[in-house]
Design a protein around this motif. Structure first.
Motif, PDB file in Angstrom:
ATOM      1  N   MET A   1      -3.101   2.276   8.525  1.00 24.26           N
ATOM      2  CA  MET A   1      -2.219   2.602   7.458  1.00 24.26           C
ATOM      3  C   MET A   1      -2.639   1.757   6.268  1.00 24.26           C
ATOM      4  O   MET A   1      -2.954   0.593   6.427  1.00 24.26           O
ATOM      5  N   GLN A   2      -2.679   2.388   5.109  1.00 23.99           N
ATOM      6  CA  GLN A   2      -3.065   1.679   3.893  1.00 23.99           C
ATOM      7  C   GLN A   2      -2.168   2.118   2.745  1.00 23.99           C
ATOM      8  O   GLN A   2      -1.831   3.292   2.623  1.00 23.99           O
ATOM      9  N   ILE A   3      -1.780   1.164   1.906  1.00 27.92           N
ATOM     10  CA  ILE A   3      -0.986   1.460   0.714  1.00 27.92           C
ATOM     11  C   ILE A   3      -1.821   1.078  -0.499  1.00 27.92           C
ATOM     12  O   ILE A   3      -2.332  -0.038  -0.580  1.00 27.92           O
ATOM     13  N   THR A   4      -1.960   2.031  -1.437  1.00 24.86           N
ATOM     14  CA  THR A   4      -2.703   1.765  -2.671  1.00 24.86           C
ATOM     15  C   THR A   4      -1.812   2.053  -3.875  1.00 24.86           C
ATOM     16  O   THR A   4      -0.909   2.883  -3.811  1.00 24.86           O
ATOM     17  N   ASP A   5      -2.107   1.353  -4.977  1.00 18.89           N
ATOM     18  CA  ASP A   5      -1.334   1.596  -6.192  1.00 18.89           C
ATOM     19  C   ASP A   5      -1.984   2.698  -7.012  1.00 18.89           C
ATOM     20  O   ASP A   5      -2.967   3.306  -6.585  1.00 18.89           O
ATOM     21  N   GLY A   6      -1.443   2.967  -8.184  1.00 20.41           N
ATOM     22  CA  GLY A   6      -1.917   4.057  -9.028  1.00 20.41           C
ATOM     23  C   GLY A   6      -3.362   3.930  -9.461  1.00 20.41           C
ATOM     24  O   GLY A   6      -4.020   4.930  -9.752  1.00 20.41           O
ATOM     25  N   SER A   7      -3.891   2.699  -9.495  1.00 23.70           N
ATOM     26  CA  SER A   7      -5.286   2.497  -9.886  1.00 23.70           C
ATOM     27  C   SER A   7      -6.236   2.526  -8.700  1.00 23.70           C
ATOM     28  O   SER A   7      -7.445   2.401  -8.862  1.00 23.70           O
ATOM     29  N   GLY A   8      -5.670   2.674  -7.482  1.00 21.62           N
ATOM     30  CA  GLY A   8      -6.494   2.720  -6.283  1.00 21.62           C
ATOM     31  C   GLY A   8      -6.674   1.380  -5.598  1.00 21.62           C
ATOM     32  O   GLY A   8      -7.331   1.289  -4.571  1.00 21.62           O
ATOM     33  N   ALA A   9      -6.076   0.326  -6.151  1.00 20.07           N
ATOM     34  CA  ALA A   9      -6.167  -1.001  -5.535  1.00 20.07           C
ATOM     35  C   ALA A   9      -5.351  -1.033  -4.246  1.00 20.07           C
ATOM     36  O   ALA A   9      -4.223  -0.533  -4.198  1.00 20.07           O
ATOM     37  N   VAL A  10      -5.915  -1.616  -3.199  1.00 22.68           N
ATOM     38  CA  VAL A  10      -5.221  -1.717  -1.911  1.00 22.68           C
ATOM     39  C   VAL A  10      -4.141  -2.791  -2.005  1.00 22.68           C
ATOM     40  O   VAL A  10      -4.419  -3.950  -2.317  1.00 22.68           O
ATOM     41  N   ILE A  11      -2.901  -2.386  -1.752  1.00 21.40           N
ATOM     42  CA  ILE A  11      -1.753  -3.289  -1.769  1.00 21.40           C
ATOM     43  C   ILE A  11      -1.535  -3.875  -0.376  1.00 21.40           C
ATOM     44  O   ILE A  11      -1.216  -5.041  -0.231  1.00 21.40           O
ATOM     45  N   SER A  13      -2.750  -3.214   4.043  1.00 22.01           N
ATOM     46  CA  SER A  13      -3.503  -2.490   5.061  1.00 22.01           C
ATOM     47  C   SER A  13      -3.060  -3.021   6.416  1.00 22.01           C
ATOM     48  O   SER A  13      -2.907  -4.235   6.594  1.00 22.01           O
ATOM     49  N   TYR A  14      -2.823  -2.109   7.352  1.00 23.86           N
ATOM     50  CA  TYR A  14      -2.302  -2.504   8.660  1.00 23.86           C
ATOM     51  C   TYR A  14      -2.824  -1.549   9.721  1.00 23.86           C
ATOM     52  O   TYR A  14      -2.856  -0.341   9.505  1.00 23.86           O
ATOM     53  N   THR A  15      -3.216  -2.097  10.845  1.00 22.16           N
ATOM     54  CA  THR A  15      -3.627  -1.284  11.984  1.00 22.16           C
ATOM     55  C   THR A  15      -2.542  -1.386  13.047  1.00 22.16           C
ATOM     56  O   THR A  15      -2.300  -2.466  13.594  1.00 22.16           O
ATOM     57  N   ALA A  16      -1.873  -0.275  13.301  1.00 22.73           N
ATOM     58  CA  ALA A  16      -0.781  -0.252  14.277  1.00 22.73           C
ATOM     59  C   ALA A  16      -1.335  -0.256  15.696  1.00 22.73           C
ATOM     60  O   ALA A  16      -2.366   0.353  15.967  1.00 22.73           O
TER      61      ALA A  16
END
Length: 65
Positions: A1-11, A13-16
């Protein structure tokens, strides 16, 4: 799972280690209410807006009569 902001920067990252059905992420210094982010799980991206509940959620509930 990865969360990125509007510019594509990774906020975040998590591996479940187990299957999951929902995600709650909180980071006041990183997430701004009203901003759009992309949550990607297994290669499938979904746009979300911070501070806005996802459609189809369980809601606040309450007792029926």
């Amino acid at each position: 799972m990865q969360i990125t902001d509007g510019s594509g920067a990774v906020i975040a990252s998590y591996t479940a280690t187990k299957t999951f059905a929902s995600v709650v992420f909180s980071a006041a210094a990183t997430i701004a209410s009203g901003q759009t982010y992309t949550v990607t799980v297994d290669g499938a991206p979904t746009s979300v807006t911070a501070g806005v509940a996802a459609a189809g959620g369980m809601g606040a509930g309450g007792r029926g009569r």
